[in-house]
Structures are given as C-alpha cells and as structure tokens.
Design a protein around this motif. Structure first.
Motif, short mmCIF file in Angstrom:
data_model
loop_
_atom_site.label_atom_id
_atom_site.label_comp_id
_atom_site.label_asym_id
_atom_site.label_seq_id
_atom_site.Cartn_x
_atom_site.Cartn_y
_atom_site.Cartn_z
N ALA A 91 -10.06 10.73 -0.57
CA ALA A 91 -10.25 9.84 -1.71
C ALA A 91 -10.40 8.40 -1.25
O ALA A 91 -9.99 8.05 -0.15
CB ALA A 91 -9.08 9.95 -2.67
N ASN A 92 -10.97 7.61 -2.11
CA ASN A 92 -11.02 6.16 -1.90
C ASN A 92 -9.74 5.60 -2.53
O ASN A 92 -9.70 5.31 -3.72
CB ASN A 92 -12.27 5.58 -2.55
N TRP A 93 -8.69 5.49 -1.74
CA TRP A 93 -7.38 5.13 -2.27
C TRP A 93 -7.30 3.69 -2.72
O TRP A 93 -6.50 3.35 -3.60
CB TRP A 93 -6.29 5.47 -1.27
N MET A 120 -4.80 12.84 3.47
CA MET A 120 -5.09 12.29 2.14
C MET A 120 -6.13 11.17 2.21
O MET A 120 -6.97 11.05 1.32
CB MET A 120 -3.81 11.79 1.48
N ASP A 121 -6.10 10.36 3.25
CA ASP A 121 -7.07 9.26 3.35
C ASP A 121 -8.50 9.75 3.52
O ASP A 121 -9.44 9.00 3.29
CB ASP A 121 -6.71 8.34 4.51
N ASP A 178 0.83 -1.20 0.00
CA ASP A 178 0.00 0.00 0.00
C ASP A 178 0.86 1.25 0.00
O ASP A 178 1.90 1.30 0.66
CB ASP A 178 -0.91 0.03 1.22
N ALA A 218 -8.55 4.05 -6.17
CA ALA A 218 -7.58 4.80 -6.98
C ALA A 218 -6.35 3.95 -7.29
O ALA A 218 -5.85 3.96 -8.41
CB ALA A 218 -7.18 6.07 -6.25
N ASP A 219 -5.85 3.23 -6.29
CA ASP A 219 -4.70 2.35 -6.53
C ASP A 219 -5.03 1.31 -7.59
O ASP A 219 -4.22 1.01 -8.47
CB ASP A 219 -4.26 1.66 -5.25
N HIS A 229 0.09 7.77 1.01
CA HIS A 229 -0.20 8.95 0.21
C HIS A 229 0.21 10.25 0.92
O HIS A 229 0.66 11.18 0.27
CB HIS A 229 -1.68 8.97 -0.18
#
Length: 83
Positions: free
Chosen positions: A28-30, A24-25, A1, A33-34, A4
């Motif tokens: 966005a829905n990281w 950052m968490d 992971d 996005a990842d 960010h």
C-alpha cells in the motif's frame, strides 16, 4: 509514522494456508493511507462538476472493499475470514 508491520504482527489470525511473504510497505501507499485515515475533517465532494464533465461512475465503497479482500485472499495476501 506508523510501523504497519509491527501493528499487523499483533493481530491474531488462524492461517491454514501460508501467506505470501509481503511486507506491509509493499502492499500500500501508506503515506496516502495515513493522510486519508488520520484526517480530522470531512471531505465534501461536489458531484455537479464531476457529472458535468462526464465522470458519472459511482463506486460503492462496501462492494469495492469486498472485491479487494476477495482478491487478496485468492492471492494469499490476507488469510481467509474466520467462519
């Protein structure tokens, strides 16, 4: 992971107005996005089925990002773009 917040901290910015203290968490829905940005295959969309079922709207990616960045600057989530 990816971390960010650590990555963002390495990006030099000239901030004339203080930004909102978001992590950052929170922005966005990281996980999604990842997945989207780390794919090593192309996604090919079948437009005929979408249009046949009434989904005819087209979103132009560049315009969408411009709107989102403008809104995030207004909300002081991201700094103004350098001149």
């Amino acid at each position: 992971d990816l971390d960010h917040d650590r990555i963002l901290a390495t990006v030099p910015v000239n901030v004339s107005m203080p930004l909102q203290p978001y992590k950052m968490d929170e922005l966005a829905n990281w996980i999604f996005a990842d997945w989207v940005f780390a794919r090593d295959w192309d996604i090919i969309l079948e437009d005929r089925k979408r249009i046949r079922h009434g989904y005819t709207e087209i979103i132009y990616t560049e315009e969408m990002f411009a709107r989102y960045f403008k809104k995030m600057r207004e909300m002081r989530i991201i700094p103004e773009a350098p001149s």
